[in-house]
Scaffold this motif. Structure first.
Motif: not given
Length: 143
Positions: A21-30, A32-47
């Protein structure tokens, strides 16, 4: 001669990946969006967050598990009640067998009559428990 030296050097180190995997992308979250992202990430069970993001981007199936503490508690209590109910059934069979072996038929019939009344009360109670369990299950399905 240089080709031979290069071939010898490749023995050490990490084995190269088949599909790196040589291609890298960067994005920023505020926040509120970061808390939504983290809750979805924790609920997914992916490590791994990178695997989670790629699975979301490419519409791979994401499994989320929501644990309702009330449902878990209800399930545990119902399971323990079921084991107690089975124990009562085993004891019932043993009592009937002992009544016929140790008492006369007339006395055993009198005791069995009392046991039968209590069994009828127990069956009414069992029906109420089944109704309550169905109400609880139907209430949780509607949510």
């Amino acid at each position: 001669m240089n080709d031979q030296k290069n071939n010898r050097r490749s023995k050490g180190g990490r084995k190269p990946k088949i599909n790196p995997c040589n291609h890298r992308y960067v994005f920023r979250l505020d926040d509120e969006d970061n808390s939504k992202f983290l809750s979805l990430f924790e609920a997914s069970g992916i490590d791994n967050k990178a695997k989670f993001i790629t699975s979301v981007l490419f519409s791979k199936e994401i499994k989320t598990v929501k644990i309702d503490k009330g449902t878990v508690d209800f399930y545990m209590r119902l399971t323990s009640f079921y084991s107690q109910f089975r124990a009562v059934g085993v004891n019932y069979n043993q009592v009937v067998k002992l009544l016929y072996t140790h008492f006369t038929e007339k006395k055993a019939a009198a005791f069995l009559y009392q046991l039968e009344r209590h069994t009828a009360e127990l069956s009414v109670l069992c029906r109420k428990i089944i109704e309550l369990a169905n109400e609880f299950i139907n209430g949780n399905i509607e949510k």
